[in-house]
Structure formats: C-alpha cells, structure tokens
Design an enzyme around this catalytic site. Structure first.
Site, PDB file in Angstrom:
ATOM      1  N   LYS A 185       0.999  -1.372   0.043  1.00  0.00           N
ATOM      2  CA  LYS A 185      -0.030   0.027   0.138  1.00  0.00           C
ATOM      3  C   LYS A 185       0.979   1.309   0.057  1.00  0.00           C
ATOM      4  O   LYS A 185       1.816   1.350   0.775  1.00  0.00           O
ATOM      5  CB  LYS A 185      -0.801  -0.260   1.240  1.00  0.00           C
ATOM      6  CG  LYS A 185      -2.148   0.860   1.176  1.00  0.00           C
ATOM      7  CD  LYS A 185      -2.941   0.252   2.280  1.00  0.00           C
ATOM      8  CE  LYS A 185      -4.331   1.406   2.494  1.00  0.00           C
ATOM      9  NZ  LYS A 185      -4.796   1.179   3.702  1.00  0.00           N
TER      10      LYS A 185
HETATM   11  C1  E4P Z   1      -7.970   2.454   3.687  1.00  0.00           C
HETATM   12  O1  E4P Z   1      -7.472   1.407   3.268  1.00  0.00           O
HETATM   13  C2  E4P Z   1      -7.825   2.969   5.145  1.00  0.00           C
HETATM   14  O2  E4P Z   1      -7.282   1.920   5.851  1.00  0.00           O
HETATM   15  C3  E4P Z   1      -9.079   3.276   5.802  1.00  0.00           C
HETATM   16  O3  E4P Z   1     -10.196   3.060   5.050  1.00  0.00           O
HETATM   17  C4  E4P Z   1      -9.120   4.872   6.226  1.00  0.00           C
HETATM   18  O4  E4P Z   1     -10.500   4.819   6.923  1.00  0.00           O
HETATM   19  P1  E4P Z   1     -10.780   6.083   7.982  1.00  0.00           P
HETATM   20  O5  E4P Z   1     -10.953   7.388   7.166  1.00  0.00           O
HETATM   21  O6  E4P Z   1     -11.750   5.745   8.742  1.00  0.00           O
HETATM   22  O7  E4P Z   1      -9.585   6.241   8.647  1.00  0.00           O
END
Ligand code: E4P
Length: 218
Positions: free
Chosen positions: A87
């Site tokens: 990622k």
């Molecule tokens: C995406 O892969 C992130 O881990 C996640 O969805 C972020 O979400 P949040 O805005 O609730 O922190």
C-alpha cells in the site's frame, strides 16, 4: 463486489472470515497503532498472522515517504507472504513506486486518493487497487460516493483494470452506495459489514416461522 475488512484487529478479522464472505483485509499505520503493535519485526509478524487468518489480499502500508525507502520497504512487505499487497500513498514518489512494483509483478494499493486525477495517475502507473476515501470526503462536506462513481466511470471508459477499492467506509449505507456506484471492493469496519444483515422483517419473519412450527410440534 469484494468485501475487505478495514482493521488490524485479529479477533475482528477472524469473525469476518467466519462469516464466509471476507475477500481480504486493509490496514494502515493508524490501525496497526490502535492494536498497540510496536516495532517493525512485530508488525511484520502481525501482517503474516493476518494473512494466515484472512487468506485473501492483505494491504500493508509503507512508512517511508521517499521512493528508495518505499521500494526497500515494499519489497520486504511483499516478501512476507504471497497475499500481501503493498500500500503506497498517492504522492509523486508513491506513484513512481506503484509503477516500479507493477513492472516487477508486485501488487499495489494506491491509497489516500481524493480526486479523479489522482485515480488516473494510479491506474496509469499500474496500481492493482486504488483507494478513494469516502468517509473523509464526506467529513469535509464533499461527496465521497460521487468520487467512487466518477473513478469507476473513468476506468470503464478508458479500460483501466485497476480495481476501485472504496475506503474510509463508515457505515452500512456507504457500502450499499459504493456498490451502486460500481466499486469493485469496499473495505469496511466489521460493524458496517454486519449491518448488511439487519432487517426487521427478517427477524419478525423468523420469529413467526418458529412460533408456527412450535404450535404444531410443541
Ligand atoms: C483504507 O485502506 C484506510 O485504511 C481506511 O479505510 C481509512 O479509513 P478512515 O478514514 O476511517 O480512517
């Protein structure tokens, strides 16, 4: 539509896996920190444990913000387990790293995407997944689901194979709306996934079936 769970919590991953509908997991440094996992070695062990439980694609995010660091870290992460998807943030170095990994056949998830332009760059660089953040856009009075719909439309128009992974999902309605917008994947907290099950008519119907059965069978 694929379901990923957005957590680094092993119990929640186990519970979602037991439901039988889990296709993968997304994590991020905040979610790892929430589990109190300190130190690189422990974090790597945790990723391997998540892969063992979930069995599908598991996004593991790099901490480095420079290209060389992202490559070093991404290669190590990808080497931990075949389920790992590296990622990378949607920055100039991140996009370069996506391109590098795509040339090496290493799968990537381009994260922190808030515009169609960023999604276009991720697809051109060969990202496996692109992660538009629905909830965080809604938080600032923008329309997160509309962004998902725009990216889906643009990818279909140009024939990009990058999968649209709706992220920052906050509730069950977000999942349904992202599904209607054509997202390939939604990554959600466990409560939002379980919310898909809820319907009062299901509960009432089941109660009636059981009480009718027991009237006759005791
Ligand atoms: C995406 O892969 C992130 O881990 C996640 O969805 C972020 O979400 P949040 O805005 O609730 O922190």
């Amino acid at each position: 539509m694929k379901f990923f769970i957005d957590t680094a919590n092993l119990d929640q991953i186990r519970e979602a896996h037991l439901l039988g509908v889990l296709d993968g997991v997304t994590t991020n440094p905040s979610l790892m920190a929430r589990e109190g996992i300190k130190g690189t070695d422990n974090q790597y062990r945790h990723y391997v444990e998540i892969c063992r439980i979930a069995g599908g694609d598991v996004s593991a995010e790099v901490i480095a913000t420079d290209f060389e660091g992202m490559i070093r870290e991404g290669e190590t992460l990808a080497g931990l387990d075949p389920h790992i998807v590296v990622k990378l943030p949607c920055t100039a170095d991140g996009i370069r790293a996506v391109k590098y990994f795509s040339g090496k056949g290493i799968r990537t998830n381009c994260t922190l995407v808030f515009s169609v332009g960023q999604a276009l760059l991720a697809a051109k660089a060969g990202a496996t997944y692109v992660s538009p953040f629905v909830g965080r856009l809604d938080d600032i009075c923008e329309d997160g689901v509309a962004l998902v719909a725009d990216i889906v439309k643009m990818y279909r128009y140009y024939g990009y194979t990058t999968q649209v992974l709706a992220a920052s999902i906050r509730n069950t309605k977000h999942i349904i709306e992202c599904m209607k917008a054509g997202a390939d994947v939604a990554t959600s907290p466990l409560a939002a996934i379980k919310g898909l099950l809820n319907h009062p008519l299901t509960d009432a119907g089941l109660q009636k079936f059981l009480s009718d059965y027991h009237k006759v069978n005791g």
